[in-house]
Enzyme design. Structure first.
Site, PDB file in Angstrom:
ATOM      1  N   LYS A  61       0.295  -0.465  -0.608  1.00 31.21           N
ATOM      2  CA  LYS A  61      -0.080   0.918  -0.287  1.00 31.21           C
ATOM      3  C   LYS A  61       0.273   1.258   1.161  1.00 31.21           C
ATOM      4  CE  LYS A  61      -2.841   4.673  -0.333  1.00 31.21           C
ATOM      5  NZ  LYS A  61      -2.184   5.893  -0.816  1.00 31.21           N
ATOM      6  N   GLY A  62       0.802   2.456   1.374  1.00 28.45           N
ATOM      7  CA  GLY A  62       1.271   2.876   2.693  1.00 28.45           C
ATOM      8  C   GLY A  62       0.242   2.729   3.794  1.00 28.45           C
ATOM      9  N   ASN A  85      -0.748  13.664  -7.641  1.00 26.09           N
ATOM     10  CA  ASN A  85      -1.706  13.060  -6.731  1.00 26.09           C
ATOM     11  C   ASN A  85      -1.557  13.639  -5.346  1.00 26.09           C
ATOM     12  OD1 ASN A  85      -0.844  10.985  -4.492  1.00 26.09           O
ATOM     13  ND2 ASN A  85       0.622  10.721  -6.164  1.00 26.09           N
ATOM     14  N   ILE A  87      -3.525  11.996  -2.525  1.00 24.79           N
ATOM     15  CA  ILE A  87      -4.499  11.044  -1.984  1.00 24.79           C
ATOM     16  C   ILE A  87      -4.654  11.283  -0.481  1.00 24.79           C
ATOM     17  CG2 ILE A  87      -5.062   8.576  -1.733  1.00 24.79           C
ATOM     18  CD1 ILE A  87      -4.892   9.630  -4.699  1.00 24.79           C
ATOM     19  N   CYS A 146       6.447  12.343   5.101  1.00 28.83           N
ATOM     20  CA  CYS A 146       5.303  12.987   5.747  1.00 28.83           C
ATOM     21  C   CYS A 146       5.766  13.849   6.922  1.00 28.83           C
ATOM     22  CB  CYS A 146       4.250  11.973   6.160  1.00 28.83           C
ATOM     23  SG  CYS A 146       4.865  10.371   6.570  1.00 28.83           S
ATOM     24  N   ILE A 207      12.879   7.537  -6.457  1.00 26.73           N
ATOM     25  CA  ILE A 207      12.442   8.674  -5.666  1.00 26.73           C
ATOM     26  C   ILE A 207      10.944   8.578  -5.362  1.00 26.73           C
ATOM     27  CG2 ILE A 207      14.192  10.262  -6.487  1.00 26.73           C
ATOM     28  CD1 ILE A 207      12.184  11.413  -8.486  1.00 26.73           C
ATOM     29  N   ASN A 208      10.557   9.163  -4.259  1.00 28.13           N
ATOM     30  CA  ASN A 208       9.146   9.412  -4.009  1.00 28.13           C
ATOM     31  C   ASN A 208       8.704  10.505  -4.990  1.00 28.13           C
ATOM     32  OD1 ASN A 208       6.600   9.493  -2.763  1.00 28.13           O
ATOM     33  ND2 ASN A 208       7.495   9.183  -0.746  1.00 28.13           N
ATOM     34  N   THR A 282       3.320   4.612 -11.564  1.00 26.37           N
ATOM     35  CA  THR A 282       2.264   5.179 -12.398  1.00 26.37           C
ATOM     36  C   THR A 282       1.948   4.308 -13.621  1.00 26.37           C
ATOM     37  OG1 THR A 282       2.850   7.356 -11.599  1.00 26.37           O
ATOM     38  CG2 THR A 282       1.636   7.288 -13.668  1.00 26.37           C
TER      39      THR A 282
END
Lengths: 319, 232
Positions: A61-62, A85, A87, A146, A207-208, A282
């Protein structure tokens, strides 16, 4: 490799134990199946379901230099064949990760790739430096989807200029294999991939999630507290495969494909299209053992189709 | 977490409380509310479904008499507690109407006392269940166990916040994984009390004046101490 040569080799090989290992930017993976960042926690969450030694790589996780609280709820909503999502990059911060999570991951023989991000170029550089000094981090994946606090909140990964700048600076800060995770929310993803390559990335992953939105028509309000979120799951797979194809043609560095992979057949679409490895996201939520089933399915395909080496199918798309 | 369909739509498993356990069977009680529960209602005897569980933390075992406050289908989460601690529960059961008071006979049978309300007055008193609850708690200092809508939980919080009463609430939220990985199902919790626990799995807020953290409902919950929740 020419298509005829691949086919000839494939047909005569017909082996029971095909080679599954691939190389990504100097990292040797025992098979091409990794976990997608943000869908596998810090590995520990899935260790009850999956022998982590069986995975090609674990992408955690980032993480950011300082912990992040994340967005208010609701953070997720299911959509047809997918989910949104938002988050909000909740994470425990790099220091806590190194102290509390990395020792657990060190007991496995699987490379650990740490996804990281920042609000500024400097935060990216600090994160890369800190992670590179930690024992047990084998590769870095930069999340550039981001916004840049110092560039009017423009998203790093959608502006070639600020993207290049941040990758160049991170490149100087680390000797670890550097994967840049590309955002699909651009007009021409092959351009972004070329910029990443020229700026020093060892590999690109894509892809993101695709920026998306869902509305509650009774309340006439967005369903997610954050208004928009990232779409993932089977719904985005054809988009992802198309983008992997475009990027594969545009760069020489290895491509890691992801987006809606639920089964081995999905993973094979990406590999054939040109991805040297794939990441399962996912699907982990739907079936915590998805990664293992996908690895087995890829192996079965190679046996059935008579390939002795996974590398013979990578980029073997006939067009 | 229970698989709802066998296609990609619905995609995700759905979270359910275990309603009852009997003779090697697990029973689940649900109301058809969306795509997932509609698919579940089409499952036939003999069909197989994937299930992951039990997950998270349930209610603490009551030591004596207790209050069980169910809002509608929230009874699914409280029923086993009432049944297994016969004549210990002071049940407060509210719903929109008579038809939504599921398992009413059994709940009445196993409870020490039961109080019913409905929004339309079709059973019990017309009004919210929190109204008679407030009166009852004034004179009865018993631990409260509850499951229902967030507005109901907030009202209960307001009733007990200045008292010594304990209240354990089972929370609901959209979930994807159910095992603490996706961070999709969170609730904001005040962190002064949870400093130690938060070190391990939560994330602390940067704002020192108002320390709150997001807790995962699937992992640290779904049962929380109502007084720990950071109500907005």
């Amino acid at each position: 490799m020419g298509m005829k040569e691949t086919e000839a080799r494939g047909q005569k090989a017909g082996t029971k134990n095909p080679r599954l290992s691939v190389n990504i930017a100097g990292l040797k993976l025992k098979n091409p199946v990794m976990t997608a960042s943000g869908t596998f926690g810090y590995g520990e969450e899935y260790s009850e379901f999956v022998d982590l030694n069986k995975l090609g790589a674990i992408v955690v996780k980032g993480l950011s230099i300082t912990p992040r609280m994340g967005n208010p709820a609701p953070r997720i909503i299911e959509t047809p064949a997918g989910m949104l999502n938002a988050i909000g990059l909740q994470n425990i911060g790099i220091t806590t990760f190194i102290k509390e999570k990395l020792p657990f991951l060190r007991q496995f023989k699987t490379p650990v790739i740490v996804n990281f991000f920042g609000d500024t170029v400097n935060e990216y550089v600090q994160a890369a430096e800190k992670l590179s000094a930690a024992d047990g981090v084998h590769g870095l994946e930069m999340n550039i989807s981001c916004p840049n606090k110092q560039a009017g909140w423009r998203v790093f990964g959608t502006d070639p200029k600020i993207m290049s700048e941040v990758i160049r600076d991170v490149r100087k800060a680390t000797n670890l294999p550097l994967i840049v995770k590309l955002s699909p929310n651009v007009t021409d993803i092959s351009l972004m991939a070329r910029v990443a390559e020229e700026s020093g990335a060892d590999s690109v992953s894509l892809i993101n999630t695709i920026t998306a939105m869902s509305v509650d028509i009774k309340k006439r309000k967005p369903i997610l507290a954050n208004i928009t979120g990232g779409l993932s799951g089977p719904a985005i797979k054809p988009v992802a495969v198309r983008m992997v194809w475009e990027v594969y043609k545009a760069v020489k560095i290895p491509v890691i494909g992801m987006g809606g992979i639920m089964t081995a057949n999905d993973a094979l679409e990406f590999l054939i299209t040109g991805a040297r490895a794939v990441a399962v996201g996912t699907a982990n939520f739907v079936n915590p053992m998805a990664t293992l089933e996908i690895i087995q399915g890829i192996e079965r395909y190679l046996i059935e189709e008579g390939f002795s080496d996974i590398n013979d199918i990578i980029g073997s798309l006939k067009v | 977490m229970i698989q709802a369909g066998d296609t990609y739509d619905p995609l995700l498993k759905r979270p359910f409380s275990i309603f009852r356990q009997e003779d090697n069977t697990l029973q689940f009680l649900y109301r058809i509310r969306g795509k997932g529960t509609l698919c579940l209602s089409n499952v036939k005897k003999g069909d197989t479904l994937d299930l992951i569980g039990p997950l998270g933390n349930g209610y603490p075992i009551p030591k004596g008499d207790f209050v069980a406050v169910a809002g509608g289908i929230g009874i699914a989460s409280l029923y086993a507690l009432i049944e297994q601690h016969k004549n210990r529960a002071h049940a407060f059961y509210g719903a929109r109407n008579k038809d939504e008071l599921l398992m009413l006979n059994e709940v009445s049978k196993f409870s020490k006392k039961i109080c019913i309300t409905t929004d339309d007055g079709s059973a019990g008193k017309q009004g919210l269940i929190t109204t008679p609850l407030k009166v009852f708690l004034r004179n009865n200092h018993l631990p409260v166990y509850t499951c229902g809508s967030m507005p109901m939980l907030k009202t209960i919080f307001n009733i007990i916040k200045d008292t010594e009463l304990k209240c354990y609430a089972s929370l609901e939220e959209n979930m994807a994984c159910g095992i603490g990985a996706c961070l999709g199902c969170v609730v904001k919790v005040r962190s002064e009390k949870l400093e130690v626990r938060s070190k391990k799995s939560g994330v602390r807020s940067q704002d020192k004046k108002n320390l709150t953290v997001y807790k995962r409902i699937c992992k640290e919950g779904p049962v929380f101490d109502l007084k720990d929740i950071a109500w907005e």
